[in-house]
Scaffold this motif. Sequence first.
Motif, short mmCIF file in Angstrom:
data_model
loop_
_atom_site.label_atom_id
_atom_site.label_comp_id
_atom_site.label_asym_id
_atom_site.label_seq_id
_atom_site.Cartn_x
_atom_site.Cartn_y
_atom_site.Cartn_z
N GLU A 1 26.84 32.21 13.13
CA GLU A 1 26.30 32.27 11.79
C GLU A 1 25.65 33.62 11.48
OE1 GLU A 1 23.82 28.94 10.89
OE2 GLU A 1 25.26 27.49 11.67
N ARG A 2 25.73 34.55 12.41
CA ARG A 2 25.21 35.89 12.14
C ARG A 2 26.14 36.66 11.22
NH1 ARG A 2 24.29 38.57 17.90
NH2 ARG A 2 26.44 37.85 18.07
N ASP A 3 25.57 37.67 10.57
CA ASP A 3 26.38 38.58 9.75
C ASP A 3 26.50 39.92 10.47
OD1 ASP A 3 26.73 36.79 7.62
OD2 ASP A 3 24.78 37.30 6.79
N PHE A 4 27.69 40.49 10.41
CA PHE A 4 27.92 41.84 10.90
C PHE A 4 27.90 42.77 9.68
CE2 PHE A 4 28.94 39.54 14.56
CZ PHE A 4 29.12 40.39 15.65
N VAL A 5 26.93 43.67 9.65
CA VAL A 5 26.72 44.53 8.49
C VAL A 5 26.83 45.99 8.93
CG1 VAL A 5 25.15 45.16 6.63
CG2 VAL A 5 25.14 42.82 7.51
N GLY A 6 27.80 46.70 8.37
CA GLY A 6 27.99 48.11 8.69
C GLY A 6 27.40 48.99 7.60
N LEU A 7 26.49 49.89 7.98
CA LEU A 7 25.79 50.74 7.02
C LEU A 7 25.82 52.20 7.44
CD1 LEU A 7 22.54 48.63 6.38
CD2 LEU A 7 24.49 48.86 4.83
N ASP A 8 25.96 53.07 6.45
CA ASP A 8 25.68 54.50 6.59
C ASP A 8 24.60 54.81 5.56
OD1 ASP A 8 25.76 57.20 7.23
OD2 ASP A 8 27.31 57.59 5.73
N ALA A 9 23.35 54.90 6.02
CA ALA A 9 22.20 54.94 5.12
C ALA A 9 22.20 53.66 4.29
CB ALA A 9 22.21 56.20 4.27
N ASP A 10 22.37 53.76 2.96
CA ASP A 10 22.40 52.54 2.15
C ASP A 10 23.81 52.17 1.68
OD1 ASP A 10 22.75 54.60 0.42
OD2 ASP A 10 21.15 54.05 -0.97
N ARG A 11 24.82 52.90 2.14
CA ARG A 11 26.20 52.58 1.78
C ARG A 11 26.69 51.41 2.64
NH1 ARG A 11 30.56 55.24 -0.95
NH2 ARG A 11 32.07 53.56 -1.27
N LEU A 12 27.19 50.37 1.99
CA LEU A 12 27.68 49.19 2.68
C LEU A 12 29.16 49.38 3.00
CD1 LEU A 12 27.03 46.29 3.66
CD2 LEU A 12 27.66 45.48 1.37
N LEU A 13 29.48 49.52 4.28
CA LEU A 13 30.84 49.84 4.71
C LEU A 13 31.57 48.66 5.32
CD1 LEU A 13 30.06 53.27 6.43
CD2 LEU A 13 30.80 52.86 4.07
N PHE A 14 30.81 47.72 5.86
CA PHE A 14 31.43 46.58 6.52
C PHE A 14 30.51 45.37 6.34
CE2 PHE A 14 32.39 43.77 10.07
CZ PHE A 14 33.77 43.78 10.10
N PHE A 15 31.10 44.22 6.03
CA PHE A 15 30.30 43.01 5.83
C PHE A 15 31.16 41.80 6.14
CE2 PHE A 15 28.37 39.57 3.42
CZ PHE A 15 27.01 39.74 3.70
N SER A 16 30.76 41.05 7.18
CA SER A 16 31.53 39.86 7.54
C SER A 16 30.65 38.92 8.36
CB SER A 16 32.77 40.25 8.35
OG SER A 16 33.51 39.11 8.72
N ALA A 17 30.83 37.63 8.15
CA ALA A 17 30.17 36.64 9.00
C ALA A 17 30.86 36.61 10.35
CB ALA A 17 30.22 35.27 8.34
N GLN A 18 30.08 36.34 11.40
CA GLN A 18 30.64 36.31 12.74
C GLN A 18 31.76 35.27 12.86
OE1 GLN A 18 27.74 35.65 15.78
NE2 GLN A 18 29.21 35.62 17.45
N ALA A 19 31.59 34.16 12.16
CA ALA A 19 32.60 33.10 12.23
C ALA A 19 33.95 33.53 11.67
CB ALA A 19 32.10 31.86 11.49
N ASP A 20 33.95 34.56 10.80
CA ASP A 20 35.19 35.02 10.18
C ASP A 20 35.88 36.11 10.98
OD1 ASP A 20 34.74 33.27 8.07
OD2 ASP A 20 33.64 34.76 6.90
N LEU A 21 35.27 36.53 12.08
CA LEU A 21 35.83 37.61 12.88
C LEU A 21 36.58 37.08 14.09
CD1 LEU A 21 32.77 40.07 12.92
CD2 LEU A 21 34.87 40.30 11.58
N ASP A 22 37.57 37.83 14.52
CA ASP A 22 38.24 37.54 15.78
C ASP A 22 37.43 38.19 16.91
OD1 ASP A 22 40.30 36.18 14.49
OD2 ASP A 22 41.36 38.06 14.06
N GLU A 23 38.03 38.38 18.04
CA GLU A 23 37.31 38.98 19.17
C GLU A 23 37.00 40.45 18.92
OE1 GLU A 23 39.49 38.27 22.71
OE2 GLU A 23 39.23 36.09 22.66
N GLU A 24 37.71 41.07 18.01
CA GLU A 24 37.52 42.49 17.73
C GLU A 24 37.12 42.70 16.28
OE1 GLU A 24 41.20 44.31 18.67
OE2 GLU A 24 40.91 44.22 20.84
N VAL A 25 36.33 43.76 16.05
CA VAL A 25 35.97 44.17 14.70
C VAL A 25 36.94 45.26 14.26
CG1 VAL A 25 34.19 45.23 13.25
CG2 VAL A 25 33.54 43.59 15.04
#
Length: 371
Positions: free
Chosen positions: A87-111
């Motif tokens: 239920e965690r979220d994977f959030v990719g940021l460069d300063a305040d730019r949102l580059l990646f956003f996905s719930a852990q449940a929606d991911l496979d073994e790799e990002v």
Amino acid sequence: IPDDPESALGTADALRYVAPKLHSDVLVVSCDTITDIPLHRLADVHRLRDATLTLLLASGETITQDPAGGGLAGAKTKKRKAIEAGERDFVGLDADRLLFFSAQADLDEEVVVRKSMLKKFPSFTIYTRLVDAHLYLMKKWVVDYLAENKSLSGIKGELVSDLVQKQFAPLRKERGVNSADSLNGEQENGVFNFANSAYDSILQLAEKMSTSGIGQDAGRNSVRCYAAVVSEGFCIRANTVPFYMEANRQIVKQTPSGGVHTTAKIKEKSQIGSDSLVGEGVSIGERCSVKWSIIGKHCVLSDKVKLTNCIVMDHVTIKEGCNLQHCIVCENAHVEEGCTLKDCQIAKGFTVKEKTDAKGEILIAGGEMQF
């Protein structure tokens, strides 16, 4: 918005339903978000960056552990199980730019990230302890896009993820028939068509000629997602029972006056902890103990009642000798003499029979359900 359990409307469906009434940028606030963070923090980022979508992220550390070592079914245990369940979220940021956003449940073994994104942002950080507060500020054309693309049902799981991914999608995919970008394969419903139609041509030219950071996004990248990250203030979502109880405990801490309402009547030998709230018109008998609990208006606690880490709503009656731990008691409920309840939920208007001993149950009219 229709309240029909069978229709199972998602958050994006609800926004689509009111789309004809919206005429400017839209602020979406979830009904289970509780925060004292000024909304201008979100609006400042949105306006400064001319963002397509801006969301509010709070540090996970703002959600504290259960001071009583429990919570309904255990807040600490629930948090650990939530992480294990993805239920965690994977959030990719460069300063305040949102580059990646996905719930852990929606991911496979790799990002997996786009090469086009890595060329532009070769270094960024992926966070797993940022909590999506479900506060979103979006441009009007995003609602128009949502209205035409009925395959998107949820804001967080589908719309936000879709927009974040489309920031760096090659234009050649948008020009062709792309089922991910269009409804029934129709080109005119692609996200870039909505973005570019709302994007002023003079502004595009000015940004292309600009030497500022904003100019880098002009033209092809007309979809831009940002995040306002806050590490201070109060922000919690009461979207699960443990977090609902945690929210109540945190609100007690946020109440400087705290304590007992002036109209409450409490016998001298009863003890009310400083970490508890007692509402208007409450009556508490002899030798009662109330710790880490909230008691609503016009409740009656008879003699020798013990409450530990409980939420008792309005007009509840708890008879003599009852011991409740980590329980939620809804309004107008009655708990008869000598009951021992732990980790239970008691429904509105329900009467718990005398000397009931229950653990981890939902007590409702018609029976008991284990959870």
